[in-house]
Design a protein around this motif. Structure first.
Motif, PDB file in Angstrom:
ATOM      1  N   GLY A 235       0.812  -1.210   0.000  1.00 20.80           N
ATOM      2  CA  GLY A 235       0.000   0.000   0.000  1.00 20.80           C
ATOM      3  C   GLY A 235       0.844   1.258   0.000  1.00 20.80           C
ATOM      4  N   PRO A 236       0.183   2.413   0.201  1.00 20.64           N
ATOM      5  CA  PRO A 236       0.941   3.664   0.211  1.00 20.64           C
ATOM      6  C   PRO A 236       1.917   3.654   1.371  1.00 20.64           C
ATOM      7  N   GLY A 237       3.066   4.125   1.235  1.00 19.87           N
ATOM      8  CA  GLY A 237       4.048   4.058   2.296  1.00 19.87           C
ATOM      9  C   GLY A 237       4.915   2.821   2.194  1.00 19.87           C
ATOM     10  N   VAL A 238       4.763   2.071   1.088  1.00 21.52           N
ATOM     11  CA  VAL A 238       5.626   0.919   0.850  1.00 21.52           C
ATOM     12  C   VAL A 238       7.058   1.411   0.802  1.00 21.52           C
ATOM     13  N   VAL A 239       7.932   0.718   1.463  1.00 16.99           N
ATOM     14  CA  VAL A 239       9.340   1.059   1.435  1.00 16.99           C
ATOM     15  C   VAL A 239      10.038   0.119   0.467  1.00 16.99           C
ATOM     16  N   VAL A 240      10.786   0.689  -0.461  1.00 16.80           N
ATOM     17  CA  VAL A 240      11.599  -0.107  -1.365  1.00 16.80           C
ATOM     18  C   VAL A 240      13.004  -0.140  -0.783  1.00 16.80           C
ATOM     19  N   ARG A 241      13.536  -1.344  -0.595  1.00 16.35           N
ATOM     20  CA  ARG A 241      14.882  -1.508  -0.044  1.00 16.35           C
ATOM     21  C   ARG A 241      15.820  -1.951  -1.155  1.00 16.35           C
ATOM     22  N   VAL A 242      16.950  -1.272  -1.232  1.00 15.48           N
ATOM     23  CA  VAL A 242      17.962  -1.579  -2.232  1.00 15.48           C
ATOM     24  C   VAL A 242      19.276  -1.822  -1.511  1.00 15.48           C
ATOM     25  N   THR A 243      19.949  -2.909  -1.860  1.00 11.61           N
ATOM     26  CA  THR A 243      21.251  -3.223  -1.286  1.00 11.61           C
ATOM     27  C   THR A 243      22.312  -2.915  -2.336  1.00 11.61           C
ATOM     28  N   LEU A 244      23.277  -2.093  -1.953  1.00 16.63           N
ATOM     29  CA  LEU A 244      24.308  -1.615  -2.871  1.00 16.63           C
ATOM     30  C   LEU A 244      25.685  -1.989  -2.328  1.00 16.63           C
ATOM     31  N   PRO A 245      26.332  -2.992  -2.910  1.00 17.95           N
ATOM     32  CA  PRO A 245      27.595  -3.488  -2.365  1.00 17.95           C
ATOM     33  C   PRO A 245      28.777  -2.518  -2.424  1.00 17.95           C
ATOM     34  N   THR A 246      28.799  -1.598  -3.408  1.00 20.13           N
ATOM     35  CA  THR A 246      29.958  -0.716  -3.558  1.00 20.13           C
ATOM     36  C   THR A 246      29.518   0.738  -3.747  1.00 20.13           C
ATOM     37  N   VAL A 247      30.479   1.640  -3.638  1.00 19.70           N
ATOM     38  CA  VAL A 247      30.209   3.056  -3.913  1.00 19.70           C
ATOM     39  C   VAL A 247      29.797   3.216  -5.374  1.00 19.70           C
ATOM     40  N   GLU A 248      30.431   2.456  -6.271  1.00 21.84           N
ATOM     41  CA  GLU A 248      30.068   2.512  -7.691  1.00 21.84           C
ATOM     42  C   GLU A 248      28.607   2.109  -7.889  1.00 21.84           C
ATOM     43  N   ASP A 249      28.154   1.094  -7.147  1.00 22.70           N
ATOM     44  CA  ASP A 249      26.752   0.683  -7.212  1.00 22.70           C
ATOM     45  C   ASP A 249      25.841   1.800  -6.697  1.00 22.70           C
ATOM     46  N   THR A 250      26.300   2.530  -5.683  1.00 24.17           N
ATOM     47  CA  THR A 250      25.525   3.647  -5.140  1.00 24.17           C
ATOM     48  C   THR A 250      25.377   4.740  -6.195  1.00 24.17           C
ATOM     49  N   HIS A 251      26.476   5.050  -6.892  1.00 23.32           N
ATOM     50  CA  HIS A 251      26.400   6.032  -7.987  1.00 23.32           C
ATOM     51  C   HIS A 251      25.452   5.546  -9.078  1.00 23.32           C
ATOM     52  N   ALA A 252      25.583   4.283  -9.455  1.00 24.03           N
ATOM     53  CA  ALA A 252      24.738   3.726 -10.521  1.00 24.03           C
ATOM     54  C   ALA A 252      23.263   3.771 -10.122  1.00 24.03           C
ATOM     55  N   PHE A 253      22.975   3.458  -8.865  1.00 23.83           N
ATOM     56  CA  PHE A 253      21.585   3.513  -8.416  1.00 23.83           C
ATOM     57  C   PHE A 253      21.078   4.953  -8.434  1.00 23.83           C
ATOM     58  N   GLY A 254      21.917   5.908  -8.068  1.00 28.30           N
ATOM     59  CA  GLY A 254      21.529   7.316  -8.143  1.00 28.30           C
ATOM     60  C   GLY A 254      21.176   7.716  -9.567  1.00 28.30           C
ATOM     61  N   ARG A 255      21.967   7.249 -10.545  1.00 26.20           N
ATOM     62  CA  ARG A 255      21.653   7.532 -11.952  1.00 26.20           C
ATOM     63  C   ARG A 255      20.309   6.918 -12.341  1.00 26.20           C
ATOM     64  N   ARG A 256      20.074   5.696 -11.875  1.00 25.61           N
ATOM     65  CA  ARG A 256      18.798   5.021 -12.169  1.00 25.61           C
ATOM     66  C   ARG A 256      17.624   5.772 -11.519  1.00 25.61           C
ATOM     67  N   LEU A 257      17.800   6.176 -10.277  1.00 27.33           N
ATOM     68  CA  LEU A 257      16.769   6.926  -9.569  1.00 27.33           C
ATOM     69  C   LEU A 257      16.490   8.248 -10.275  1.00 27.33           C
ATOM     70  N   ALA A 258      17.521   8.889 -10.809  1.00 23.78           N
ATOM     71  CA  ALA A 258      17.351  10.163 -11.518  1.00 23.78           C
ATOM     72  C   ALA A 258      16.374  10.031 -12.678  1.00 23.78           C
ATOM     73  N   GLY A 259      16.300   8.861 -13.280  1.00 20.53           N
ATOM     74  CA  GLY A 259      15.366   8.646 -14.374  1.00 20.53           C
ATOM     75  C   GLY A 259      13.913   8.763 -13.956  1.00 20.53           C
ATOM     76  N   LEU A 260      13.648   8.641 -12.655  1.00 18.81           N
ATOM     77  CA  LEU A 260      12.283   8.758 -12.135  1.00 18.81           C
ATOM     78  C   LEU A 260      11.955  10.175 -11.684  1.00 18.81           C
ATOM     79  N   LEU A 261      12.970  11.028 -11.611  1.00 14.75           N
ATOM     80  CA  LEU A 261      12.802  12.347 -11.002  1.00 14.75           C
ATOM     81  C   LEU A 261      12.390  13.401 -12.014  1.00 14.75           C
ATOM     82  N   ARG A 262      11.705  14.421 -11.484  1.00 14.81           N
ATOM     83  CA  ARG A 262      11.272  15.538 -12.317  1.00 14.81           C
ATOM     84  C   ARG A 262      11.284  16.815 -11.478  1.00 14.81           C
ATOM     85  N   ALA A 263      11.180  17.926 -12.162  1.00 14.78           N
ATOM     86  CA  ALA A 263      11.154  19.218 -11.478  1.00 14.78           C
ATOM     87  C   ALA A 263      10.057  19.210 -10.427  1.00 14.78           C
ATOM     88  N   GLY A 264      10.371  19.748  -9.259  1.00 17.56           N
ATOM     89  CA  GLY A 264       9.417  19.803  -8.156  1.00 17.56           C
ATOM     90  C   GLY A 264       9.586  18.694  -7.142  1.00 17.56           C
TER      91      GLY A 264
END
Length: 171
Positions: free
Chosen positions: A9-38
């Motif tokens: 339901g609303p408030g679902v938490v998505v958990r992501v496990t990122l083994p390295t800093v590079e994975d953290t950067h890559a996930f940030g790039r992936r997350l950016a694809g969902l983002l928009r102004a505001g």
């Protein structure tokens, strides 16, 4: 990089496990694809957990100019979109860590004028929980924890709006 929904339901938490800093950067790039102004993202977690590393990935994914570095001492930085990089929206990166010691942290946040740019930017605020939620009707809470082996565990919690449906593509 495994994403798994936690709860229903609303408030679902998505958990992501990122083994390295590079994975953290890559996930940030992936997350950016969902983002928009505001959009407003509130990043929490202990020092060194990877909040800035995630924001660096978001900046790369948004195609912003310049290096995304920790704004701890300047409090906030604006990174404009770079057309050469395919930039589409500005990134405002703020860090409220030092404001926690202020007599009135909300007044300090008000002085940053984040509300002046929130509608046309993606705004990421480290240590901003309890201080900036009023800027928008909906936001994304991002909790980052770092294990002893340097693995990052990122919990994404939608608060209002259409965040839950946008995050569904990550699960």
């Amino acid at each position: 990089m495994a994403a798994e929904p936690r709860g229903r339901g609303p408030g679902v938490v998505v958990r992501v496990t990122l083994p390295t800093v590079e994975d953290t950067h890559a996930f940030g790039r992936r997350l950016a694809g969902l983002l928009r102004a505001g959009d407003l993202l509130l990043l929490t977690g202990p020092l060194g957990a990877g909040k800035t590393a995630l924001t660096q990935g978001i900046g790369a994914g948004l195609g912003v100019r310049g290096d995304v570095t920790s704004p701890t001492f300047v409090i906030a930085r604006v990174h404009r979109p770079d057309p050469v990089l395919g930039g589409r929206v500005a990134l405002v990166h703020a860090d409220a860590y030092r404001l926690g010691d202020a007599a009135d942290p909300r007044a300090e946040i008000d002085d940053l004028d984040l509300d002046a740019s929130v509608d046309e930017s993606v705004t990421v605020v480290e240590w901003g929980e309890g201080l900036v939620e009023q800027l928008v009707d909906a936001h994304l809470r991002v909790r980052i924890d770092r294990r002893d082996d340097d693995t990052r565990v990122v919990d994404l919690e939608p608060v209002g709006g259409d965040w839950a449906s946008r995050l569904a593509v990550l699960a």
